[in-house]
Motif scaffolding. Sequence first.
Motif, short mmCIF file in Angstrom:
data_model
loop_
_atom_site.label_atom_id
_atom_site.label_comp_id
_atom_site.label_asym_id
_atom_site.label_seq_id
_atom_site.Cartn_x
_atom_site.Cartn_y
_atom_site.Cartn_z
N VAL A 115 0.82 -1.22 0.00
CA VAL A 115 0.00 0.00 0.00
C VAL A 115 0.86 1.27 0.00
O VAL A 115 0.67 2.17 -0.82
N LEU A 119 1.22 3.95 -3.03
CA LEU A 119 0.78 5.33 -2.82
C LEU A 119 1.89 6.33 -3.20
O LEU A 119 1.65 7.32 -3.89
N ALA A 150 -3.58 10.42 -3.90
CA ALA A 150 -3.26 9.00 -3.70
C ALA A 150 -3.80 8.54 -2.33
O ALA A 150 -4.31 7.43 -2.20
N GLY A 151 -3.68 9.40 -1.33
CA GLY A 151 -4.21 9.09 0.00
C GLY A 151 -5.73 8.93 -0.05
O GLY A 151 -6.30 8.03 0.57
N ALA A 154 -6.51 5.57 -1.51
CA ALA A 154 -6.28 4.47 -0.57
C ALA A 154 -7.34 4.47 0.53
O ALA A 154 -7.78 3.41 0.97
N LEU A 155 -7.75 5.65 0.94
CA LEU A 155 -8.72 5.75 2.03
C LEU A 155 -10.11 5.29 1.60
O LEU A 155 -10.76 4.51 2.28
N THR B 7 -4.68 -1.21 6.95
CA THR B 7 -3.38 -0.61 6.59
C THR B 7 -3.57 0.41 5.47
O THR B 7 -3.03 1.51 5.51
N ALA B 8 -4.37 0.03 4.47
CA ALA B 8 -4.62 0.94 3.34
C ALA B 8 -5.27 2.22 3.83
O ALA B 8 -4.89 3.32 3.42
N ARG B 9 -6.23 2.10 4.72
CA ARG B 9 -6.93 3.30 5.19
C ARG B 9 -6.06 4.17 6.08
O ARG B 9 -6.12 5.39 6.00
N ALA B 11 -2.71 4.30 5.92
CA ALA B 11 -1.73 4.94 5.03
C ALA B 11 -2.39 6.04 4.21
O ALA B 11 -1.82 7.12 4.01
N GLY B 12 -3.62 5.77 3.75
CA GLY B 12 -4.35 6.76 2.96
C GLY B 12 -4.63 8.02 3.76
O GLY B 12 -4.41 9.14 3.28
N SER B 13 -5.10 7.84 5.00
CA SER B 13 -5.41 9.00 5.85
C SER B 13 -4.15 9.82 6.11
O SER B 13 -4.17 11.06 6.06
#
Lengths: 177, 249
Positions: A115, A119, A150-151, A154-155, B7-9, B11-13
């Motif tokens: 991930v 990203l 990108a965040g 992923a979110l 993990t994705a969320r 890292a995304g946040s």
Amino acid sequence: MALTALVFSASIARALLAPFGTTFSTAAFLACLSIGWLAARRSVARQAAWSILPSVLTGVLVGGLLVAPMYATGPPMRHVQGILPWGAGTALVAAIEEAVVRGQVQSLWTGIAGVTRGLLVSAGVFAAMHVPAYGLSAMPVDLAAGLTLAGLRALTGRVAPCAIAHVGADLGGWLWS
Amino acid sequence: MALELSTARRAGSFALFVGICATATLHFVAPSLPDIYDGLPPPEGPYHYESPPPALASSNQPALSGMLTLPVQNGQVRAAGVQTDDGQAAIFFDAGTLKVPPTAQNITIRIEPLQSTPPPPSPLMIIGNVYRISASTEPEGRSVTLGKPLQVILRTPPGAYRTLQSYDGSHWHVLRVGRVTGHYVTASLPILGDVAATTAPARTGSHSRLSALDLIHRIQGLAYLTVVVALVLVGAVVLIWHKSLRRGS
């Protein structure tokens, strides 16, 4: 990897074709990205995603946050006159960029490298692909915007909020400039 | 699966937060950076000529000038941008680009379209307006020089241009051109002076010697061809890669 190379090649071609006119160079750029999107669309695995409404609202919010610093330093300088044709073209470019960079490049690299790396690669590709057309001076802000989008991908697990935020930031930036 | 999702969320946040903070910081720390992330150049109205061609004289709107006064703080002028009121010429500079006398309190930067200027070396000719970019201290009126190059953006009228040049009062100098977006050309300007886009008339004789500029244009033509071929090759690689993936699955 091939898709990433295609995105870079398309960006360089866009810059080199600029003297032939914006319409032509942008059309060539979009055609290349569309080829990449069509070729890679079946390779991208679906992932769990937010439902539509919160995704869209988050996209609008992030788009607003990206342009908020501009409006904090002064009111819009430009009138909305003439924004429709320009806005439609810009929305198309931004949406296709998001479909390829966030929808495919980021997803494929996430599958390969995880991930966080997916990203970071997506943000780096987004920043680098704009260098040929907008110059090195645009890279820091494009890297920051690329990281944001990108965040968001992923979110939320969706491309649509990224496209909404990207288009919103472009339109907001145009009105302010 | 649930672990990967969280993990994705996370890292995304985190990326979202860092990205938004970085965007805001860049806007305030380096205001000369472009704020528009992507898209197309804004729609353009007709070019405003200072001295219009006869065919356009009746419909022409005069070219406009631009001016900005900035305070001098601790002997430095902050990063800023100035553009003409019709948006046809603009400059951007970082903090410390303008060398100011220690006693100066304010400086005024001007961009003015000129009626006439000495012609560039033959066979080049000016297309569009010549803009004088100047800076002086207020209220003394002393000239300001550049410590490092600033960025100039010039709109060129329809038609091919060869390059941007600057006139320092005695000679024309070719400027290093950066990005080109539509009819807007960016270049690095090492000294304050007059700036213009130049072109060369079409050659009529088949035995004319190839000039350096013609050579550059031919090389550019080859570069375009190379890129188009490269794109086709990359497209082919993508398709082959895609087919091999499908076979594999």
